[in-house]
Design a protein around this motif. Structure first.
Motif, PDB file in Angstrom:
ATOM      1  N   LYS A 173     -43.108  91.515   3.563  1.00 51.19           N
ATOM      2  CA  LYS A 173     -43.648  92.828   3.907  1.00 51.19           C
ATOM      3  C   LYS A 173     -45.114  92.937   3.489  1.00 51.19           C
ATOM      4  O   LYS A 173     -45.478  92.561   2.371  1.00 51.19           O
ATOM      5  CB  LYS A 173     -42.849  93.933   3.221  1.00 51.19           C
ATOM      6  CG  LYS A 173     -41.420  94.083   3.717  1.00 51.19           C
ATOM      7  CD  LYS A 173     -40.731  95.224   2.989  1.00 51.19           C
ATOM      8  CE  LYS A 173     -39.295  95.389   3.437  1.00 51.19           C
ATOM      9  NZ  LYS A 173     -38.616  96.502   2.715  1.00 51.19           N
ATOM     10  N   LYS A 188     -36.503  91.217   6.326  1.00 47.79           N
ATOM     11  CA  LYS A 188     -37.718  91.543   5.597  1.00 47.79           C
ATOM     12  C   LYS A 188     -37.478  91.343   4.105  1.00 47.79           C
ATOM     13  O   LYS A 188     -36.417  91.707   3.593  1.00 47.79           O
ATOM     14  CB  LYS A 188     -38.132  92.990   5.861  1.00 47.79           C
ATOM     15  CG  LYS A 188     -38.306  93.340   7.315  1.00 47.79           C
ATOM     16  CD  LYS A 188     -38.694  94.825   7.424  1.00 47.79           C
ATOM     17  CE  LYS A 188     -38.159  95.440   8.677  1.00 47.79           C
ATOM     18  NZ  LYS A 188     -38.493  96.876   8.792  1.00 47.79           N
ATOM     19  N   ASN A 238     -39.340  91.500  -0.001  1.00 44.81           N
ATOM     20  CA  ASN A 238     -40.355  92.237  -0.750  1.00 44.81           C
ATOM     21  C   ASN A 238     -41.217  91.377  -1.657  1.00 44.81           C
ATOM     22  O   ASN A 238     -42.250  91.856  -2.138  1.00 44.81           O
ATOM     23  CB  ASN A 238     -39.677  93.317  -1.607  1.00 44.81           C
ATOM     24  CG  ASN A 238     -39.002  94.376  -0.764  1.00 44.81           C
ATOM     25  OD1 ASN A 238     -39.615  94.956   0.117  1.00 44.81           O
ATOM     26  ND2 ASN A 238     -37.720  94.623  -1.033  1.00 44.81           N
ATOM     27  N   ASP A 239     -40.800  90.134  -1.915  1.00 41.95           N
ATOM     28  CA  ASP A 239     -41.531  89.332  -2.894  1.00 41.95           C
ATOM     29  C   ASP A 239     -41.549  87.870  -2.487  1.00 41.95           C
ATOM     30  O   ASP A 239     -40.750  87.414  -1.661  1.00 41.95           O
ATOM     31  CB  ASP A 239     -40.910  89.493  -4.285  1.00 41.95           C
ATOM     32  CG  ASP A 239     -39.457  89.042  -4.318  1.00 41.95           C
ATOM     33  OD1 ASP A 239     -39.216  87.848  -4.562  1.00 41.95           O
ATOM     34  OD2 ASP A 239     -38.558  89.876  -4.057  1.00 41.95           O
TER      35      ASP A 239
END
Length: 315
Positions: free
Chosen positions: A155, A177, A179-180
Motif C-alpha cells: 500500500k 494488499k 501494509n508492510d
C-alpha cells in the motif's frame, strides 16, 4: 527530421508480447552492439540525468536516450530519444521516450523473471506501483495467461487501488494488499521493486525465503542481499561493478551470457537471486527504430525542416 509524440506511439497498439520479443532479441545480441557505459549525473540525492548512447549495426540505427528524474515534476521521470541512421549519420527522428521506457523496462523485468525465477513461481510481491510495475505485470500476464498468480501489493498513497482497477479483467491474477515490507517479502517467489527511491534496505536478511528472485528495477533497497544471495545478474557489468559489494558477490554474470549459454542461470529452486537490470540503450533504440518504421509506414510522423547546412560553411 521527424517528431514522434507519446500519443502517436501509444496509438500504434504495440502489444506486451511484442515488447517481450523485442527485448528478448536484443538481450541475445547485446555483444553485437556498440554500447558505451551510460553517463549518470546527479546534481542532488533524488535528482538525476542519464545519457545513454548506442549503435545497433544489425538494424543500421543508433541513438541517444536521455532520462531525467525531478521529484517536483509530474511525472517525475521523463525521457526523450534521438534516433539516427548509423550508415549515413543522418538524424531521422526525435521521439518521446516515456512509453518506450516503461514498456521495455517492464519487458526486461518480465524476461528476468521468465529466465531466473523458479519454474512454478506463483506469488509475486510488488512495491512501487507506477507505470513500470504495470508494464511488468502486463507482459507477465500475456506470457503466462493460464497460470494462477497471487500478487501482493504494498500500500502506498492509494496506488494499490488504481493498480487493482487496471488489472480487474485479468481473471488469473489474485491480488492482496499488504501494509508492510515483511509481509510483502515473506512467502513471495518473486519480488519486483519499481520504487524510484528507497532510503534504506527494506528487510533484514532472514526475511528472504529460499528460492526468491528479486528484480529491483531502480536498484535501491536491497544492498544487504548483495552479501548473502547466491547469484547476482545484470544487464551490463559496467552498471554494477561500482556497487559497494560487487567484489563480494558469490556469483555474477550478465543476462546476455545466460541466454546464450555462456553462464549458468538458476540451477535449483533454493537459490536466492538478484537481477539488476538497470537499463541499456540498445533496448530503447531498438524499440525506437521499430516505432519509427511503424509511424513512417502509417504516415503519422510530423516532418520538421531543421534547416541544417547542406554544404561546407565558414564562421
Amino acid at each position: 527530421m521527424n517528431i514522434i509524440t507519446f500519443n502517436q506511439i501509444k496509438a500504434l497498439g504495440i502489444s506486451p508480447s511484442e515488447c517481450y520479443s523485442m527485448v528478448e532479441n536484443m538481450i541475445a545480441i547485446k555483444s553485437e552492439a556498440i554500447l558505451p557505459a551510460k553517463i549518470h549525473m546527479a546534481p542532488s540525492e533524488d535528482v538525476f540525468c542519464n545519457v545513454m548512447p548506442c549503435i545497433i549495426p544489425s538494424i543500421s540505427m543508433g541513438g541517444i536516450k536521455t532520462v531525467t528524474r525531478y521529484p517536483a515534476r509530474i511525472p517525475s521521470l521523463d525521457s526523450q530519444i534521438l534516433l539516427f541512421d548509423s550508415t549515413t549519420g543522418d538524424i531521422v527522428c526525435l521521439m518521446d521516450g516515456n512509453w518506450i521506457t516503461a514498456m521495455r523496462t517492464g519487458a526486461v523485468a518480465a524476461h528476468s523473471i521468465a529466465t531466473l525465477a523458479k519454474k512454478d513461481f506463483k506469488t509475486i510481491g510488488m512495491l512501487g506501483l507506477g507505470n513500470t510495475a504495470r508494464a511488468t505485470l502486463l507482459v507477465l500476464a500475456e506470457k503466462y495467461p493460464d497460470r494462477e498468480l497471487t500478487v501482493k501489493l504494498l500500500k502506498y498513497k492509494s496506488q494499490e487501488d488504481l493498480f487493482l482497477e487496471r488489472f480487474s479483467k485479468h481473471n488469473n491474477i489474485n491480488f492482496c494488499k499488504v501494509n508492510d515490507n515483511v509481509t510483502l517479502v515473506k512467502g513471495s517467489d518473486v519480488i519486483i521493486s519499481c520504487a524510484t527511491y528507497l532510503k534504506d534496505d527494506i528487510c533484514q536478511d532472514d526475511v528472504y525465503d529460499e528460492g526468491v528472485l528479486i528484480v529491483p528495477v531502480h536498484t535501491r533497497g536491497f544492498m544487504n542481499c548483495d552479501l548473502f544471495f547466491d547469484k547476482v545478474f545484470a544487464d551490463d557489468r559496467s552498471h554494477v561493478c561500482g556497487f559497494k559489494f560487487f567484489e563480494r558477490y558469490k556469483y555474477f554474470a550478465e543476462m546476455t551470457d545466460v541466454v546464450n549459454g555462456f553462464a549458468e542461470g538458476r540451477s535449483n529452486d533454493k537459490e536466492r537471486i538478484l537481477a539488476y537490470n538497470i537499463g541499456i540503450a540498445i533496448h530503447d533504440i531498438y524499440f525506437a527504430a521499430k516505432v519509427y518504421k511503424m509511424v513512417s509506414d502509417r504516415r503519422m510522423a510530423q516532418d520538421i525542416d531543421m534547416n541544417a547546412p547542406t554544404e561546407k560553411f565558414w564562421l
